[in-house]
Write a protein that holds these residues in place. Structure first.
Motif, PDB file in Angstrom:
ATOM      1  N   ALA A   1     -17.480 -25.472 -27.723  1.00 16.74           N
ATOM      2  CA  ALA A   1     -18.757 -25.707 -27.041  1.00 16.74           C
ATOM      3  C   ALA A   1     -19.192 -27.154 -27.194  1.00 16.74           C
ATOM      4  CB  ALA A   1     -19.823 -24.759 -27.589  1.00 16.74           C
TER       5      ALA A   1
ATOM      6  N   HIS B   1     -17.078 -29.227 -24.893  1.00 19.55           N
ATOM      7  CA  HIS B   1     -17.532 -29.090 -23.506  1.00 19.55           C
ATOM      8  C   HIS B   1     -18.765 -29.950 -23.243  1.00 19.55           C
ATOM      9  CE1 HIS B   1     -14.933 -26.187 -21.615  1.00 19.55           C
ATOM     10  NE2 HIS B   1     -15.149 -25.246 -22.510  1.00 19.55           N
TER      11      HIS B   1
ATOM     12  N   HIS C   1     -18.081 -33.071 -20.689  1.00 19.18           N
ATOM     13  CA  HIS C   1     -18.544 -32.808 -19.323  1.00 19.18           C
ATOM     14  C   HIS C   1     -20.035 -33.019 -19.137  1.00 19.18           C
ATOM     15  CE1 HIS C   1     -14.551 -31.211 -18.663  1.00 19.18           C
ATOM     16  NE2 HIS C   1     -14.722 -30.293 -19.591  1.00 19.18           N
TER      17      HIS C   1
ATOM     18  N   ALA D   1     -22.718 -25.061 -22.333  1.00 24.42           N
ATOM     19  CA  ALA D   1     -21.457 -25.290 -23.045  1.00 24.42           C
ATOM     20  C   ALA D   1     -21.101 -24.083 -23.895  1.00 24.42           C
ATOM     21  CB  ALA D   1     -21.574 -26.544 -23.918  1.00 24.42           C
TER      22      ALA D   1
ATOM     23  N   LEU E   1     -19.671 -21.289 -21.676  1.00 23.26           N
ATOM     24  CA  LEU E   1     -18.263 -21.512 -21.337  1.00 23.26           C
ATOM     25  C   LEU E   1     -17.353 -21.213 -22.526  1.00 23.26           C
ATOM     26  CD1 LEU E   1     -18.315 -24.808 -19.216  1.00 23.26           C
ATOM     27  CD2 LEU E   1     -18.504 -22.445 -18.452  1.00 23.26           C
ATOM     28  N   ALA E   2     -17.726 -21.693 -23.682  1.00 17.29           N
ATOM     29  CA  ALA E   2     -16.889 -21.476 -24.865  1.00 17.29           C
ATOM     30  C   ALA E   2     -16.813 -19.994 -25.227  1.00 17.29           C
ATOM     31  CB  ALA E   2     -17.440 -22.278 -26.037  1.00 17.29           C
TER      32      ALA E   2
ATOM     33  N   LEU F   1     -11.159 -26.549 -22.318  1.00 15.09           N
ATOM     34  CA  LEU F   1     -11.850 -27.804 -22.035  1.00 15.09           C
ATOM     35  C   LEU F   1     -11.479 -28.349 -20.662  1.00 15.09           C
ATOM     36  CD1 LEU F   1     -13.781 -29.875 -23.291  1.00 15.09           C
ATOM     37  CD2 LEU F   1     -11.789 -31.092 -24.172  1.00 15.09           C
TER      38      LEU F   1
ATOM     39  N   ALA G   1     -13.060 -26.434 -17.353  1.00 15.07           N
ATOM     40  CA  ALA G   1     -14.492 -26.324 -17.082  1.00 15.07           C
ATOM     41  C   ALA G   1     -14.863 -26.703 -15.644  1.00 15.07           C
ATOM     42  CB  ALA G   1     -15.276 -27.161 -18.080  1.00 15.07           C
TER      43      ALA G   1
END
Length: 606
Positions: A40, A43, A47, A54, A57-58, A64, A67
């Motif tokens: 996270a 990310h 990004h 983040a 997503l994680a 990575l 994303a």
């Protein structure tokens, strides 16, 4: 343990807010363990993402480098060549031949949303091409699931020469023997798990047949049908069919693909995410009279979202197949007449209301019996119940409610007067019910059975329910289902003041959310429960206030009279930790964030 029946789950993070046992008996854990926390952070730095996005997503294992594509799933980047699906070229060429020759095509669809959307997709395309077609959706009670010999003979007598089954057919040996006898060519567009020995068909397109190497097994039938239309259209283009005319706009059918994908609880990964993301954009343009009428009759507020498809639109289409005319959904989606669309939508809405009443009574009975059985056998891994009083059209819904409430795979059976029990099952992540259903048939425990990972159907003798339940217990031995069900995975903590519309909009970048891409859940600590009042059909509206004066409210859906609703009533006026997902409520030109509550826990003093 039977092959395929596993509960493999990722690592879990620490307990949040000290909640070891919530009002619903769950431990609150962070979705991110130490590895995901590091991902996270990466990310966020690489990004430029907020901490909350983040972590989302994680928590979903997005690497990575993946994303950007995850946040912007584009069909042109994810669309495969349809021919990667086994038998697709044969199927597409046969359909293209039928279109050129103006053969009458019989579409045989399932009676659920995926079947209705697949039937409408194919019907729309054939109509645009000027090819005659007919649609047959079987009656759930009198015909049962999938193709049957009597219907096939009737379709052949009406002049059809090509039979295309959508969302069914993967195991229709007897019916397809009849089709061969009466002179039908058969093309199957399905996604249910298929047996090793396939039925006779000219082409059987199914990413879940055992010799298919496409890697597209997560598609629903509407997704498979869409790929078939891409293939057929390409053949017609190469053959000059569209010379002097305009090709069909295949993208306009993505609203149906999105609806079928969400309603069938297909995992929102890979191509499915692009289908749903772009399909929702098409739906918001309100070009399809049937969907527009259904969205309006469902009193949907704001632009359609993925969860609306699963909770508001899909159930109304399903209501026809459950307790009314099974063909209503397909007819609604195919009509171009707004007045006819409004009439069918109102009929489906009324059927859905009746279905809710039937379902509520049956669920109450089933829940009481499940509690009795769990008290006697706490280690029970699967729920298997049946009753001659239950309507065959609601057993899947009963199973779904039991699965949600008790955190275990559940089967509910309607027992017919002839001593046959027809049942539907709903699963929890990691338990492949479709595979178990097919194994039950192979071992002689069930007469018929099949489906996919999260939902399955089986037919057993009424006096064989205990044997089927024992088979499931054996198959799930070693799986610590109860432990996983007793955990609520959360994406982080928020303050009431921090729950703002901007945060909700930002989190939507990682959507659409659903199966395979769970909606982000957050814990909001130490809020006073100001009020909790019943609203609508069994919901509870509540209001929470933080120590700094910030407030947040929302609705606990289907909570009244359930453990969550009881906990809200018991905690009125007290300090609580709450958990749920965020949504935007637009009212009077203003937007505010609301919490869709899924759990709460009394806050400790101090």
């Amino acid at each position: 343990m039977l092959a395929g029946a596993t509960m493999a789950e990722g690592a879990r993070g620490p307990v949040l807010l000290g909640v070891e046992r919530s009002a619903l008996g769950r431990t609150w854990r962070s979705r991110c363990d130490a590895r995901a926390e590091a991902l996270a952070l990466a990310h966020a730095q690489a990004h430029g993402l907020s901490d909350a996005l983040a972590r989302v997503l994680a928590g979903r294992n997005v690497p990575l480098e993946g994303a950007p594509a995850f946040l912007e799933p584009r069909l042109r980047d994810l669309m495969p060549d349809p021919y990667v699906l086994r038998d697709m070229e044969t199927a597409a060429r046969r359909l293209a031949d039928a279109i050129r020759r103006r053969e009458r095509v019989a579409i045989f669809g399932d009676y659920d949303v995926d079947g209705a959307t697949s039937s409408a997709l194919l019907g729309d395309f054939l109509q645009y091409c000027g090819a005659p077609f007919m649609v047959h959706i079987p009656d759930r009670v009198t015909e049962g699931y999938g193709p049957n010999s009597e219907a096939i003979r009737a379709l052949r007598r009406q002049g059809a020469t090509l039979l295309v089954t959508v969302d069914c057919g993967a195991a229709s040996h007897e019916a397809f023997e009849t089709a061969r006898e009466v002179g039908f060519d058969v093309v199957v567009l399905d996604h249910h798990q298929a047996p090793e020995h396939l039925p006779h068909a000219l082409a059987l397109v199914n990413p879940n047949r055992q010799d298919d190497l496409s890697g597209l097994g997560y598609l629903c039938a509407a997704g498979v049908t869409f790929l078939a239309l891409v293939a057929v259209n390409r053949i017609l283009r190469e053959e000059g069919f569209w010379r002097g005319g305009r090709e069909p706009d295949l993208m306009s059918g993505l609203d149906l693909v999105a609806l079928g994908t969400v309603a069938d609880v297909a995992p929102l990964v890979g191509l499915n995410r692009a289908f749903v993301r772009q399909g929702l954009q098409v739906m918001r343009q309100r070009r399809r009279p049937g969907l527009t009428a259904l969205v309006d009759v469902a009193r949907l507020k704001g632009p359609p979202e993925a969860w609306h498809m699963g909770y508001l639109v899909g159930p109304r289409i399903n209501a026809g197949g459950r307790i009314g005319d099974a063909a209503l959904g397909a007819r609604l989606l195919l009509t171009s007449d707004p007045a006819e669309a409004a009439r069918i939508a109102m009929e489906l809405d009324e059927l859905n209301r009746q279905r809710q009443e039937i379902e509520q009574q049956a669920v109450e009975e089933a829940a009481a019996e499940t509690e009795r059985r769990l008290a006697a056998t706490p280690g029970m891994r699967a729920i298997v119940l049946g009753s001659p009083e239950w309507h065959p059209g609601v057993v899947g819904l009963i199973a779904s409610r039991l699965k949600e409430r008790f955190g275990r795979p559940a089967f509910a059976f309607a027992i017919r007067a002839d001593g046959v029990a027809t049942g539907s099952g709903r699963s929890v992540p990691g338990v492949d019910l479709g595979r178990l259903a097919r194994l039950a048939v192979e071992r002689g425990v069930a007469a018929k059975g099949g489906g996919h990972a999260m939902a399955a159907g089986v037919t057993v003798p009424a006096d064989g329910l205990e044997a089927f339940a024992a088979f499931l217990e054996e198959g799930l031995a070693g799986d610590d289902i109860g432990a996983h069900a007793a955990e609520l995975l959360l994406d982080g903590t928020l303050s009431a003041a921090g729950a703002q519309p901007a945060l909700v909009s930002m989190l939507e970048r990682a959507g659409p959310y659903g199966a395979g891409n769970p909606e982000p859940l957050f814990a909001l600590p130490r809020l006073r429960l100001v009020e909790a009042l019943p609203v609508g059909a069994g919901h509870v509206r509540y209001r929470l206030k933080a120590g700094d004066g910030a407030e947040i409210g929302g609705v606990a859906f289907r909570a009244l009279g359930q453990p969550l609703g009881d906990a809200l009533a018991a905690c009125a006026g007290r300090q609580v930790h709450v958990a749920g997902s965020l949504a935007i409520n637009s009212w009077g030109g203003r937007e505010k964030a609301e919490l869709r509550l899924v759990d709460l826990a009394p806050a400790r003093d101090g």
